[in-house]
Scaffold this active site. Structure first.
Site, mmCIF file in Angstrom:
data_model
loop_
_atom_site.group_PDB
_atom_site.id
_atom_site.type_symbol
_atom_site.label_atom_id
_atom_site.label_comp_id
_atom_site.label_asym_id
_atom_site.label_seq_id
_atom_site.Cartn_x
_atom_site.Cartn_y
_atom_site.Cartn_z
ATOM 1 N N ASP A 263 0.844 -1.196 0.000
ATOM 2 C CA ASP A 263 0.000 0.000 0.000
ATOM 3 C C ASP A 263 0.879 1.245 0.000
ATOM 4 O O ASP A 263 2.008 1.230 0.490
ATOM 5 C CB ASP A 263 -0.966 0.001 1.190
ATOM 6 C CG ASP A 263 -0.374 -0.616 2.446
ATOM 7 O OD1 ASP A 263 0.860 -0.827 2.508
ATOM 8 O OD2 ASP A 263 -1.137 -0.907 3.375
ATOM 9 N N GLU B 14 -5.823 3.217 3.522
ATOM 10 C CA GLU B 14 -6.320 3.814 4.755
ATOM 11 C C GLU B 14 -7.787 4.241 4.639
ATOM 12 O O GLU B 14 -8.495 4.309 5.632
ATOM 13 C CB GLU B 14 -5.468 5.031 5.138
ATOM 14 C CG GLU B 14 -4.022 4.701 5.469
ATOM 15 C CD GLU B 14 -3.873 3.875 6.737
ATOM 16 O OE1 GLU B 14 -4.877 3.681 7.447
ATOM 17 O OE2 GLU B 14 -2.752 3.423 7.008
#
Length: 386
Positions: free
Chosen positions: A75, A134
């Site tokens: 990520d 997130e």
């Protein structure tokens, strides 16, 4: 560019740390990653950009005698946190910080990709540099756009998350669920406002909201198997405008956490029942909304995870720690619900927790993490690792 050294990796990590970007806005991060990867030996690589997900990046490594395609995901987004580490390479973007350690994640992925650009693997590899972990469900968005099709679909998928509570460079994992699934909850209670002196002419939603919150506390304590566990937290309550006016509306916002999707669905059902009961008891309208998106539980595949753990335990260059499940969320869970795989921890030995303004991972974890992952992927392809 030849094989990256430890100093190279640390320099890359510090650059990424200085330039964090929020979900779906990782434009500079994307360009920096692309620039680095384009310097790698390109003999076995194919770089793919995604017009419908422009900050994402995919790279395939062509295997010499492929029997499978192995995926590796990292990520790339940061958090809306103002950094307080005082580091010389602290965030230059006000109010944004890699407070979850995704700068470490990206750097390790680059190190692994770089190694296989210099040493052709036997199996095909696919690296996915994913935006919006997130928030905004980057993994789910990518999957629904069909990016994992044809030669870009892994047969098995791996990814890591840094862990400040483990020794720097240690690998942590477990069978079953590693991360909980998360679901947002919004509750709107609608009654009738009125003068504080005449409660009989109003319908007080402060009282109704208090009753709702009180009843919800019994869901986990009395409707959930304590061995399985679950969490309901309400972190926000808005109601009323002034002390002498009865509030005709209230809004409660919170989150559900569960180690299995079945548990999350059970808690959702019980919340609906409580909402209906409060609506009847208080002659109020109670609207309850749930949003899970891509944040499913990270449920590791049994066969692949056992193989991964067995390797980590026996590998003389890997420090392995068996870990407990965490109630934090991770959108890799959505991808693992579609493609079998394993998520694991990389220890970074920080005194501050994830998502804190003072998180300071030890950079010695980077080289160790790259080495362990490369060795595992070589082992997975049948190489003898000594």
């Amino acid at each position: 560019m030849a094989q990256l050294t430890t100093d190279d990796l640390i320099e890359i990590r510090r650059h990424l740390h200085e330039h964090p970007e929020l979900a779906m806005h990782e434009v500079t991060t994307h360009q920096y990653l692309l620039t680095i990867i384009q310097k790698f030996k390109q003999d076995y690589l194919e770089i793919r950009e995604l017009p419908d997900l422009p900050t994402a990046l995919m790279v395939s490594v062509r295997g010499s005698q492929p029997k499978r395609t192995i995926g590796y995901r990292t990520d790339i987004d940061a958090l809306p946190v103002t950094e307080e580490t005082g580091l010389p390479f602290a965030s230059q973007n006000p109010g944004v910080m890699h407070a979850c350690g995704h700068d470490i994640h990206m750097t390790v992925a680059l190190g692994v990709l770089n190694w296989f650009s210099e040493h052709q693997p036997e199996d095909n590899l696919v690296f996915f540099f994913q935006p919006a972990e997130e928030s905004e469900n980057g993994g789910k968005v990518a999957y629904e756009q069909g990016v994992f099709e044809g030669k870009w679909r892994p047969d098995e998928f791996y990814g890591l998350h840094d862990n400040p509570n483990l020794p720097a460079g240690a690998i942590g994992c477990r069978m079953g669920t590693l991360f909980a699934g998360t679901t947002e909850v919004n509750v709107d209670l609608i009654g009738k406002s009125g003068h504080a002196a005449y409660p009989q002419d109003a319908n007080d939603m402060v009282v109704a909201a208090a009753e709702f919150i009180g009843q919800v506390q019994t869901i986990v304590s009395r409707s959930v198997n304590p061995i399985e566990g679950g969490v309901i937290t309400f972190g926000k309550l808005d109601a009323g405008t002034i002390r002498n006016v009865i509030a005709g509306k209230a809004r409660i916002e919170g989150t559900i956490r569960g180690l299995t999707q079945k548990m999350i669905e059970h808690i959702v059902d019980r919340l609906k029942q409580v909402a209906n009961g409060v609506a009847t008891s208080y002659d109020a309208k109670v609207d309850i909304e749930f949003n899970q998106g891509g944040y499913l539980p990270v449920e590791n595949n049994d066969e692949l995870t056992k193989r991964f753990i067995d390797f980590a335990k026996q590998d003389p260059q890997t420090q392995f720690v068996e870990t407990q499940p965490a109630m934090t969320g991770e959108d890799f869970g959505y991808l693992l619900s579609k493609i079998p795989g394993t998520m694991f921890w990389l220890g970074v030995d920080s005194s501050s927790p994830l998502h804190s303004a003072t998180l300071n991972p030890k950079e010695s974890a980077i080289g160790k993490g790259v080495n362990s992952i490369v060795r595992f992927l070589r082992f997975r392809q049948g190489e003898s690792i000594s």
